[in-house]
Design an enzyme around this catalytic site. Structure first.
Site, PDB file in Angstrom:
ATOM      1  N   LYS A 164      47.075  28.848 123.217  1.00 42.95           N
ATOM      2  CA  LYS A 164      45.859  29.535 122.751  1.00 42.95           C
ATOM      3  C   LYS A 164      44.781  28.513 122.395  1.00 42.95           C
ATOM      4  O   LYS A 164      43.599  28.752 122.624  1.00 42.95           O
ATOM      5  CB  LYS A 164      46.177  30.464 121.586  1.00 42.95           C
ATOM      6  CG  LYS A 164      47.127  31.570 122.030  1.00 42.95           C
ATOM      7  CD  LYS A 164      47.481  32.534 120.954  1.00 42.95           C
ATOM      8  CE  LYS A 164      48.605  33.442 121.426  1.00 42.95           C
ATOM      9  NZ  LYS A 164      49.897  32.727 121.637  1.00 42.95           N
ATOM     10  N   ASP A 191      51.367  21.518 107.073  1.00 44.05           N
ATOM     11  CA  ASP A 191      51.799  22.902 106.843  1.00 44.05           C
ATOM     12  C   ASP A 191      50.557  23.790 106.706  1.00 44.05           C
ATOM     13  O   ASP A 191      49.695  23.529 105.851  1.00 44.05           O
ATOM     14  CB  ASP A 191      52.642  22.934 105.557  1.00 44.05           C
ATOM     15  CG  ASP A 191      53.337  24.271 105.381  1.00 44.05           C
ATOM     16  OD1 ASP A 191      52.696  25.322 105.611  1.00 44.05           O
ATOM     17  OD2 ASP A 191      54.520  24.270 105.020  1.00 44.05           O
ATOM     18  N   ASP A 236      48.422  32.736 115.000  1.00 48.37           N
ATOM     19  CA  ASP A 236      49.485  33.205 115.901  1.00 48.37           C
ATOM     20  C   ASP A 236      50.776  32.793 115.192  1.00 48.37           C
ATOM     21  O   ASP A 236      51.327  31.726 115.449  1.00 48.37           O
ATOM     22  CB  ASP A 236      49.305  32.499 117.253  1.00 48.37           C
ATOM     23  CG  ASP A 236      50.337  32.895 118.273  1.00 48.37           C
ATOM     24  OD1 ASP A 236      50.891  34.007 118.172  1.00 48.37           O
ATOM     25  OD2 ASP A 236      50.609  32.083 119.185  1.00 48.37           O
ATOM     26  N   CYS A 287      54.548  37.721 118.158  1.00 48.71           N
ATOM     27  CA  CYS A 287      55.277  38.282 119.302  1.00 48.71           C
ATOM     28  C   CYS A 287      56.561  38.929 118.785  1.00 48.71           C
ATOM     29  O   CYS A 287      57.623  38.781 119.380  1.00 48.71           O
ATOM     30  CB  CYS A 287      55.538  37.241 120.380  1.00 48.71           C
ATOM     31  SG  CYS A 287      56.487  35.824 119.853  1.00 48.71           S
ATOM     32  N   ALA A 303      51.060  24.851 118.122  1.00 55.30           N
ATOM     33  CA  ALA A 303      51.866  24.326 119.240  1.00 55.30           C
ATOM     34  C   ALA A 303      52.613  25.431 119.974  1.00 55.30           C
ATOM     35  O   ALA A 303      52.985  26.424 119.361  1.00 55.30           O
ATOM     36  CB  ALA A 303      52.859  23.295 118.702  1.00 55.30           C
ATOM     37  N   PRO A 304      52.835  25.291 121.287  1.00 56.28           N
ATOM     38  CA  PRO A 304      52.485  24.129 122.130  1.00 56.28           C
ATOM     39  C   PRO A 304      51.023  24.083 122.562  1.00 56.28           C
ATOM     40  O   PRO A 304      50.639  23.173 123.276  1.00 56.28           O
ATOM     41  CB  PRO A 304      53.407  24.290 123.338  1.00 56.28           C
ATOM     42  CG  PRO A 304      53.601  25.775 123.449  1.00 56.28           C
ATOM     43  CD  PRO A 304      53.613  26.298 122.029  1.00 56.28           C
ATOM     44  N   GLY A 305      50.231  25.065 122.151  1.00 60.72           N
ATOM     45  CA  GLY A 305      48.792  24.919 122.366  1.00 60.72           C
ATOM     46  C   GLY A 305      48.177  25.869 123.379  1.00 60.72           C
ATOM     47  O   GLY A 305      46.990  25.752 123.690  1.00 60.72           O
ATOM     48  N   ALA A 340      48.497  27.789 113.651  1.00 59.23           N
ATOM     49  CA  ALA A 340      49.904  27.596 114.057  1.00 59.23           C
ATOM     50  C   ALA A 340      49.852  27.341 115.562  1.00 59.23           C
ATOM     51  O   ALA A 340      50.040  28.242 116.357  1.00 59.23           O
ATOM     52  CB  ALA A 340      50.721  28.840 113.716  1.00 59.23           C
ATOM     53  N   GLU A 369      49.811  22.048 113.211  1.00 63.18           N
ATOM     54  CA  GLU A 369      51.208  22.289 113.588  1.00 63.18           C
ATOM     55  C   GLU A 369      52.105  21.352 112.769  1.00 63.18           C
ATOM     56  O   GLU A 369      51.962  20.142 112.852  1.00 63.18           O
ATOM     57  CB  GLU A 369      51.391  22.022 115.094  1.00 63.18           C
ATOM     58  CG  GLU A 369      52.828  22.027 115.592  1.00 63.18           C
ATOM     59  CD  GLU A 369      53.582  23.333 115.326  1.00 63.18           C
ATOM     60  OE1 GLU A 369      53.051  24.419 115.628  1.00 63.18           O
ATOM     61  OE2 GLU A 369      54.708  23.254 114.773  1.00 63.18           O
TER      62      GLU A 369
HETATM   63  N1  SAM Z   1      49.796  29.456 119.200  1.00 68.79           N
HETATM   64  C1  SAM Z   1      50.841  28.784 119.965  1.00 68.79           C
HETATM   65  C2  SAM Z   1      50.526  28.899 121.445  1.00 68.79           C
HETATM   66  O1  SAM Z   1      49.836  29.839 121.853  1.00 68.79           O
HETATM   67  O2  SAM Z   1      50.969  28.032 122.195  1.00 68.79           O
HETATM   68  C3  SAM Z   1      52.209  29.335 119.641  1.00 68.79           C
HETATM   69  C4  SAM Z   1      52.493  29.316 118.158  1.00 68.79           C
HETATM   70  S1  SAM Z   1      54.139  29.760 117.734  1.00 68.79           S
HETATM   71  C5  SAM Z   1      54.106  31.472 117.825  1.00 68.79           C
HETATM   72  C6  SAM Z   1      54.122  29.485 116.007  1.00 68.79           C
HETATM   73  C7  SAM Z   1      54.009  28.017 115.616  1.00 68.79           C
HETATM   74  O3  SAM Z   1      53.901  27.958 114.185  1.00 68.79           O
HETATM   75  C8  SAM Z   1      55.223  27.173 115.980  1.00 68.79           C
HETATM   76  O4  SAM Z   1      54.815  26.069 116.733  1.00 68.79           O
HETATM   77  C9  SAM Z   1      55.774  26.717 114.628  1.00 68.79           C
HETATM   78  O5  SAM Z   1      56.315  25.421 114.638  1.00 68.79           O
HETATM   79  C10 SAM Z   1      54.521  26.786 113.777  1.00 68.79           C
HETATM   80  N2  SAM Z   1      54.771  26.855 112.310  1.00 68.79           N
HETATM   81  C11 SAM Z   1      55.935  27.061 111.651  1.00 68.79           C
HETATM   82  N3  SAM Z   1      55.737  26.988 110.327  1.00 68.79           N
HETATM   83  C12 SAM Z   1      54.420  26.745 110.138  1.00 68.79           C
HETATM   84  C13 SAM Z   1      53.612  26.523 109.001  1.00 68.79           C
HETATM   85  N4  SAM Z   1      54.124  26.548 107.758  1.00 68.79           N
HETATM   86  N5  SAM Z   1      52.292  26.257 109.182  1.00 68.79           N
HETATM   87  C14 SAM Z   1      51.750  26.234 110.435  1.00 68.79           C
HETATM   88  N6  SAM Z   1      52.484  26.416 111.549  1.00 68.79           N
HETATM   89  C15 SAM Z   1      53.795  26.661 111.408  1.00 68.79           C
END
Ligand code: SAM
Length: 313
Positions: free
Chosen positions: A121, A166, A184, A238, A117-119, A115, A139
């Site tokens: 990690k 997904d 994350d 978070c 974005a925005p990247g 998961a 993402e």
């Molecule tokens: N790891 C990112 C960072 O450190 O910049 C932040 C991630 S954020 C907490 C969670 C991300 O999961 C969001 O960008 C969201 O769009 C994405 N997300 C939502 N549904 C998802 C899915 N079914 N599969 C994968 N990612 C998903």
């Protein structure tokens, strides 16, 4: 705007009683701004020279080389220097820096950021891997996917392969492929609530946290499928809600517990709390006690982390 009443009520039930006042205060106060050097493009010494030249007073974070904090008043100036535009630094909360530290990817390994974005990690993982090996970043949100891609490019990441898909489908498509996985998870972002930014909490409800929990459970199962035997999986959010933390881990351990262990975490600061042993009628698997809840301060956001390992056979 004040915090949602139901959220505050639940927080009283989750965090230690003697911390609640200090924790509630953190939602009202602008946080210190933290950032780290991008080791793919610079060094701590190089970045410090640039900060000094720009007259930006900084403090080193003692427990993480190349991480710094500055006053929120200096944030605008930080975002105006070349090091920011050219990707030699990345602004990121310290809690988010802890996650890649714990997952500890090694050069040449095969890593999945499920998961991404925005990247933030993904970038740190790539730095720790020294741009070697294979780093898959997933993402599904189109807008966020292109932000992720732009960040990877600005920061000089060359070992990442991005997928607009997904995360729930990845485990079946790539069974037992990855040495380490970062999940994350998308969450209700409770730790990011700010009373001076009503939008940060306008979508929150207990119902939403429970709905998000279903997605988190499925993402965890997908991550489990994609993990090599012997591989490590870091689950983090978070959010403070047990439905989004202990709950999805409980679900994973109920399904695949005989093939999993959890690993104890040792963090370099003491504003942490053990996970809950129970929530409502649910008594959690004892192995979840190895997870950690970071309690927020004026510098670090609240966060929840659990490191799992898939047994070799
Ligand atoms: N790891 C990112 C960072 O450190 O910049 C932040 C991630 S954020 C907490 C969670 C991300 O999961 C969001 O960008 C969201 O769009 C994405 N997300 C939502 N549904 C998802 C899915 N079914 N599969 C994968 N990612 C998903």
């Amino acid at each position: 705007m004040s915090l949602p009443e139901a959220f505050v009520d639940r927080l009283h039930q989750i965090v230690p009683r003697d911390h609640i006042k200090a924790i509630l205060k953190t939602f009202d106060t602008p946080k210190q701004v933290t950032f780290r050097v991008n080791t793919l493009k610079s060094t701590p010494q190089g970045l410090e020279t640039e900060l000094t030249a720009a007259n930006i007073p900084y403090q080193r974070i003692q427990w993480l080389e190349g991480a710094y904090r500055i006053s929120p008043d200096d944030k605008l100036r930080l975002t105006q220097i070349d090091a920011f535009y050219q990707g030699r630094l990345y602004i990121q909360n310290l809690a988010s820096m802890v996650a890649p530290m714990i997952l500890a990817p090694q050069p040449e390994e095969t890593i999945l950021d499920l998961a991404a974005a925005p990247g933030g990690k993904t970038l740190m993982l790539a730095g720790m891997m020294q741009n070697t090996g294979w780093l898959s970043a997933v993402e599904p949100s189109r807008e966020r996917f292109f932000r992720l891609r732009a960040n990877l490019e600005t920061q000089g990441v060359t070992n990442a392969h991005t997928y607009m898909t997904d995360g729930r489908s990845v485990g079946k498509k790539c069974p037992e492929m990855f040495d380490r996985i970062m999940l994350d998870a998308p969450c209700s972002s409770e730790a990011r609530f700010k009373t001076h930014e009503p939008k940060s909490m306008s979508f929150w409800s207990i119902h939403k946290a429970k709905e998000t929990s279903k997605l988190q459970k499925r993402l965890l199962l997908s991550a489990y499928d994609a993990l090599k035997p012997g591989g490590k999986l870091l689950y983090c959010t978070c959010s403070f809600s047990p439905e989004e933390n202990e709950g999805p881990l409980q679900h994973l351990l109920q399904r695949h517990g005989e093939h999993l262990t959890t690993l104890p975490l040792s963090l370099p600061f003491d504003n942490i709390q053990k996970p809950l042993e129970r929530w409502g009628k649910e008594v959690f698997d004892i192995r979840i006690q190895n997870a950690v809840r970071i309690l927020p301060t004026d510098t670090i956001d609240g966060f929840f982390l659990c490191l799992l390992q898939k047994k070799l056979c």
